[in-house]
Structures are given as structure tokens and as C-alpha cells.
Design a protein around this motif. Structure first.
Motif: not given
Length: 331
Positions: A188-202
């Protein structure tokens, strides 16, 4: 969703977003994280009672000895990047849908809400074999192509035993969740919206006071982009029902263990440990500077997204009043 074919599922998701979310979330440029914009358009003098203190341009203020604020142009073209966790822990669900299916619904909501003239969306799917990358593109057809690929992505094979899981990891180390976030930041070289979808257990440490391995990577991502962390959970991950003796298995390592859910003390300890784990994840997301959206497989995900957006808007409107009061109190 499990009984529907991919085209039917995509149609159902599109209707849910466009009819329910689009009808409840109004604005010229719809998005999950509302704001004025990010493109710098100059500076002007600070107007007490109208401007936010956090928008003060300290460099111009120091040169002129007069408070100035930055002016920004509203974002009309939004670049959105999505990282979807497709590891074995996401292939789990005891309610209406599995966590991986709820993750696809979250991506659909982000995609359909941010879709517009000039807006683009790219996606990364993290699996046991590596990261599958979908280049940025715009339009409904591109979004449907990404969603179809996420729906039909092969499931991650769970380890059959603890020894087999360790042997597979030694032969071919799989990319970690932190690696996936770093990969998204580099792409993601251009500034914008980053969405991270996970259970975050790792990458969670055994000590509840410790910090997850992915926290630093998420913080680096949030320094450049506006980050939304979509936390997907299942009710059985939070508490155990009284159903007698059951066999539980870690899908990542293959480790198995028999437990008696009739033991009230065991169920209480499990619930306390699960609550501490969720609190650990929430604190790490807050420290990283990301917005936290919690979705559960036993709840209406559309209603959860609406509540999140309304809460973010309330925080956005309340912050200026507190900031102006603090600034005027020092002048």
C-alpha cells in the motif's frame, strides 16, 4: 451462507450492504472511518470555537506567532487495502456462519461502502502456503471478483497431530500474521484505508500482560494509513457449554486434549482466560492506533458495523469541543 453457491452469497452480501448499511450510513463519500480528509491544502488562522486543536500547524504557528490550523481536502478517491486472515483458526464457527465467512462479509461491507468514482481496492489473503495478492482495481466487477476468490479459497489443512504440525513448520515455515501486515504496508504505497480482518490469535504471548507479535507491524501500518482492525470471534471461543467430555484440537498445531465441560471450575477458568485474551487483543489494537470493530458469528454483523460507525462519528464530533476548551484554557 454455507448452503448458498458463491454467486448467491455475493448477491446476498451486496443486498445486505446496499440496502441496510447504505440506507443507515449517509454521507457524500461513504466509509467506515469518517473524517474530513487527508490531502493538505494549506494553512489559515485558528478560529476559537470552530477549529480542532489537533489540526494546529505548529510549524506555521511558530513562524508567525499566531495560531494556524491545517486545511485538508476531502478524500474523493479512496484507496483501500484489505488483509484477510485465512489460516486454520478462521475455519471455525458454531453459530450461523464460520469466522472465515464473516470475514468475507466484512470485506464486502468495506468494498461496497467505499466503492465510488476513482476509488480502488486491493486485497491480500494470508494462508498457510503464503500470501495471495489481488492488485488494486475499481468498480463493482473487480470487487465481486475479489469476494468470489475469498469465498472459494481452499481451506487451510489442520495438522493431524502436534508432532505433524511441528514437522510441517520446520520444513516450510508459514508466514506469520505480522508478516502479512508488513506485506500489506509495503504494497500500500498510497495513503488510504487499510483493513485487517482476523481473529488476532496468531502471535499472542502466554503472559496476558505481554504484547502480541503483530502489534508493532500494526503500529507501523497505522503511521501511514487509516487502519480498521476487524476482530472476528465465535461464542465458543469465549465460554464452554456443559456438554460432558469433549475433545478439543488446536487447528494450527494439531494438539488434542480431552476435557470435561461438566466441571464448573474449568468453565469459569476458561471464560476468565478467554476474557483476558480478548482484552489483551483490544489493548494491543488501541496501542497501535487502529480502530477496533468486533464482529461475532452469533450476532447481526450489519448492526455491529452500524454501531461502530455511529460510535466513531460521536467520537469525531466530541473531540473538537474538548480540544478547543483545552486550547482556550491555555491562552
Amino acid at each position: 451462507m454455507p448452503e448458498l453457491t458463491p454467486p448467491e452469497t455475493l448477491r446476498r452480501l451486496e443486498l445486505a450492504v446496499t440496502r441496510r448499511l447504505d440506507g443507515l450510513l449517509h454521507g457524500q463519500h461513504l466509509g467506515l472511518l469518517p473524517g474530513a480528509g487527508s490531502e493538505l491544502a494549506g494553512s489559515r488562522e485558528y478560529r476559537p470555537g470552530e477549529d480542532e486543536v489537533r489540526r494546529i500547524d505548529w510549524a506555521v504557528t511558530a513562524r508567525t506567532a499566531v495560531p494556524h490550523v491545517r486545511e485538508v481536502d476531502a478524500d474523493r478517491e479512496l484507496t483501500c487495502w484489505v488483509l484477510v486472515d485465512g489460516t486454520a483458526s478462521m475455519d471455525f464457527g458454531t453459530a450461523e456462519v464460520e469466522k472465515r465467512e464473516l470475514a468475507v462479509a466484512a470485506v464486502a461491507a468495506v468494498g461496497f461502502l467505499t466503492a465510488g468514482t476513482g476509488s480502488a481496492l486491493g486485497a491480500h489473503l494470508l494462508g498457510a502456503d503464503g500470501v495471495r495478492r489481488f492488485p488494486t482495481g475499481s468498480g463493482r466487477d473487480h470487487l465481486l471478483c475479489v469476494l468470489r476468490a475469498l469465498l472459494t479459497a481452499p481451506r487451510t489443512a489442520a495438522a493431524t497431530s502436534h508432532r505433524a504440525g511441528r514437522a510441517a513448520a520446520a520444513q516450510q515455515p508459514r508466514p506469520t500474521f505480522a508478516d502479512g501486515i508488513d506485506g500489506l504496508r509495503r504494497a500500500a504505497t498510497r495513503r488510504g484505508l487499510a483493513v485487517v480482518v482476523s481473529d488476532f490469535l496468531d502471535g499472542l504471548p502466554d503472559d496476558p500482560a505481554g504484547r502480541p507479535d503483530w502489534e508493532r507491524a500494526l503500529r507501523r501500518l497505522a503511521t501511514v494509513h487509516q487502519v480498521l482492525a476487524v476482530d472476528v470471534t465465535d461464542p465458543r471461543e469465549l465460554e464452554l457449554p456443559d456438554v460432558g467430555v469433549i475433545t478439543v484440537q488446536d487447528p494450527e498445531s494439531g494438539r488434542r486434549r480431552e476435557i470435561s465441560t461438566a466441571d464448573r471450575g474449568l468453565r469459569d477458568r476458561y471464560a476468565e482466560a478467554a476474557a483476558a485474551q480478548r482484552d489483551q487483543i483490544a489493548r494491543a489494537i488501541r496501542r497501535a492506533g487502529a480502530a477496533h470493530l468486533e464482529l461475532r458469528t452469533d450476532r447481526d454483523w450489519v448492526a455491529d458495523i452500524v454501531r461502530h460507525v455511529h460510535r466513531q462519528r460521536q467520537l469525531t464530533t466530541r473531540a473538537p469541543a474538548r480540544g478547543v476548551a483545552a486550547w482556550e484554557g491555555t491562552t
